[in-house]
Structures are given as C-alpha cells and as structure tokens.
Design an enzyme around this catalytic site. Structure first.
Site, PDB file in Angstrom:
ATOM      1  N   LYS A 172      77.807  20.762  96.212  1.00 48.22           N
ATOM      2  CA  LYS A 172      78.092  20.796  94.771  1.00 48.22           C
ATOM      3  C   LYS A 172      78.769  19.506  94.307  1.00 48.22           C
ATOM      4  O   LYS A 172      78.378  18.921  93.297  1.00 48.22           O
ATOM      5  CB  LYS A 172      78.981  22.005  94.442  1.00 48.22           C
ATOM      6  CG  LYS A 172      78.333  23.349  94.665  1.00 48.22           C
ATOM      7  CD  LYS A 172      79.252  24.488  94.263  1.00 48.22           C
ATOM      8  CE  LYS A 172      80.529  24.537  95.088  1.00 48.22           C
ATOM      9  NZ  LYS A 172      80.281  24.782  96.533  1.00 48.22           N
ATOM     10  N   GLN A 177      84.988  27.571  89.524  1.00 53.12           N
ATOM     11  CA  GLN A 177      85.355  28.982  89.701  1.00 53.12           C
ATOM     12  C   GLN A 177      86.816  29.236  89.360  1.00 53.12           C
ATOM     13  O   GLN A 177      87.209  30.368  89.056  1.00 53.12           O
ATOM     14  CB  GLN A 177      85.065  29.456  91.136  1.00 53.12           C
ATOM     15  CG  GLN A 177      85.965  28.888  92.212  1.00 53.12           C
ATOM     16  CD  GLN A 177      85.444  27.585  92.781  1.00 53.12           C
ATOM     17  OE1 GLN A 177      84.513  26.986  92.243  1.00 53.12           O
ATOM     18  NE2 GLN A 177      86.016  27.147  93.892  1.00 53.12           N
ATOM     19  N   ALA A 184      77.134  28.914  97.379  1.00 54.31           N
ATOM     20  CA  ALA A 184      78.144  29.214  98.388  1.00 54.31           C
ATOM     21  C   ALA A 184      78.805  27.892  98.777  1.00 54.31           C
ATOM     22  O   ALA A 184      78.451  26.827  98.253  1.00 54.31           O
ATOM     23  CB  ALA A 184      77.490  29.879  99.596  1.00 54.31           C
ATOM     24  N   ASP A 222      84.621  20.086  88.410  1.00 48.96           N
ATOM     25  CA  ASP A 222      84.494  20.450  89.820  1.00 48.96           C
ATOM     26  C   ASP A 222      85.280  21.732  90.085  1.00 48.96           C
ATOM     27  O   ASP A 222      86.262  22.011  89.389  1.00 48.96           O
ATOM     28  CB  ASP A 222      85.037  19.308  90.687  1.00 48.96           C
ATOM     29  CG  ASP A 222      84.637  19.445  92.150  1.00 48.96           C
ATOM     30  OD1 ASP A 222      83.506  19.896  92.423  1.00 48.96           O
ATOM     31  OD2 ASP A 222      85.447  19.090  93.029  1.00 48.96           O
ATOM     32  N   GLU A 223      84.863  22.512  91.078  1.00 48.49           N
ATOM     33  CA  GLU A 223      85.531  23.772  91.448  1.00 48.49           C
ATOM     34  C   GLU A 223      85.741  24.660  90.219  1.00 48.49           C
ATOM     35  O   GLU A 223      86.829  25.177  89.953  1.00 48.49           O
ATOM     36  CB  GLU A 223      86.859  23.490  92.151  1.00 48.49           C
ATOM     37  CG  GLU A 223      86.750  22.627  93.401  1.00 48.49           C
ATOM     38  CD  GLU A 223      85.942  23.275  94.520  1.00 48.49           C
ATOM     39  OE1 GLU A 223      85.671  24.495  94.446  1.00 48.49           O
ATOM     40  OE2 GLU A 223      85.581  22.560  95.472  1.00 48.49           O
TER      41      GLU A 223
END
Length: 242
Positions: A15, A120, A10, A117-118
């Site tokens: 991260k 998603q 989440a 990174d990121e």
C-alpha cells in the site's frame, strides 16, 4: 472531477509503495501533493528524513515558504518495506483534516492531491472531512489502509471509507498457503493467534501476518501456528531444482 479513493488490503500488500509511486507521478509533472500519516503509527518515527536521497519526494507543504521537516513536530516519514520513503504531515486523532489542508494551501499555494497512509486509523469525522476536501476544495484524496483488524472486524476509518469513498480498489497480496490474503492475524512469540486485546497495537511482521479467510479460521480456532521468520528469496531468485 475530484474523487475520494480508498485502496485497501491486508498487510504487506504494498500500500505505501503504491502511495509513494503515485505521489512521485504527481511531482514528475510539477504538481504539489500533501502526504498525511496518523501520529498513532509510530513505526517510522525514527526513520531518517529522505532529504538526502537521490530522488526524494518533496516534503509535505513544499514551496518557497516551506520549513525543513526537522523544524516541525508535525513532520514525519512514510516508508515502504522496499526502501522508498517521503516526508509527511503527521496528524492526531482529533485534528480537523479539512482545516489542515486549507492551512497548507494558504501557506504554500495550490495543492493537486492529498494522500493518506494507514487510513484505517482515521476517525469517522476525519473521513467526512476528507469528503469535504474533495467536494468543497475539488482536490482528489487517495487513502490507503487495512480493511479489517486481527479479529476480522472493520476499523473505524475503513468502515466509513468503504461507505463514503467514490472509488474502492483492493491491493492484493498472498497468504503463505498460496491463496489470496484478505485478513490479518495477530500472533504471539510462538506464532499462535492472539484473539483478545485492544484493536490497535502497532507492529509489523513480528506481530501480524496476512492470511486467507480459510487460514484465518484455522489459526484463530487454535489449529496450528504461523512461522514468523519465513525465508525471503532475493528479488529475481530462480529455482534451478530439477
């Protein structure tokens, strides 16, 4: 043997901090890395380059032929909430990541690891291209991202990373209730859940809160609200109450 790793969580689980620490470990051992960040994430667009920091990570593509970060419109910054940051290569949603990595190697030489990174925000095609970086180029890829959106649905990039990654690892964080947070709520100015709207709306602690599944159900069903400006204790703060 190179692998594709997906570290998911989440929001506010650390991260990016974990990514930067891992990249630093490579650089300590004289190994070159490439950090990729999606252009759609504009939160760090105005964050200064870490070039003047005491222990900066070398910029993406560093080598004798590398150009300063400011010289390229493709360069960005990956920054964590606790102040760590590094230069990164920004990529668009239609960009071929296998070709990007191959071009970086052609320009700057051996590459030991790719960080995303990121993750998603990757497309299905880009996740497949990352598997090619691993399988064809024999370079490990470490991707970090959210698993689900504010509706509890998988992001496209996360869906295919969960399907195709060689190794999956959850990075844990906590809900304001004290339970493990596994989901993300998008909230309005009053701290009430927003359940409609586009999947992607860039924002931070002013728009999104990580919660447990039980709290996600409670908040999205309209029962209660979330305090956006929660008090933050200094690191190492002790509670001396009797």
């Amino acid at each position: 043997m190179a692998k594709l790793y997906f570290y998911y969580s989440a929001m506010n689980a650390g991260k990016t901090t974990t990514l930067l620490q891992s990249a630093y470990n490579y650089h300590e051992r004289g190994m070159r890395t490439l950090i990729l960040t999606p252009a759609i994430d504009t939160r760090t667009r105005d964050v200064p380059s870490p070039g003047a920091a005491r222990h900066p990570l070398p910029q993406a593509g560093e080598g004798k032929d590398a150009q300063p970060a400011a010289a390229s419109g493709h360069m960005g910054v990956v920054a964590s909430r606790i102040g760590l940051k590094a230069n990164a290569r920004r990529f668009a949603g239609d960009e071929n990541l296998l070709a990007l990595v191959e071009a970086d190697i052609a320009a700057h030489g051996t590459l030991n690891c790719v960080f995303v990174d990121e993750a998603q925000f990757l497309t299905r095609q880009q996740v497949w291209q990352l598997t090619d970086v691993v399988d064809k180029l024999r370079i490990p890829v470490l991707a970090y991202g959210l698993r689900t959106d504010f509706r509890g649905e998988l992001f496209e990039g996360s869906r295919y990373l969960l399907a195709w990654a060689d190794e999956l690892q959850e990075i844990k964080t906590i809900c304001h209730s004290g339970s493990k947070a596994t989901m993300v709520v998008r909230v309005d100015e009053q701290g009430r859940a927003v359940t409609d709207g586009p999947q992607v709306e860039i924002g931070g602690n002013d728009r999104y809160v990580s919660v447990s599944r039980a709290e996600f159900k409670k908040i999205t069903e309209g029962h209660g609200r979330i305090e956006l400006q929660q008090s933050v204790l200094p690191l190492g703060e002790q509670d001396h109450r009797g």
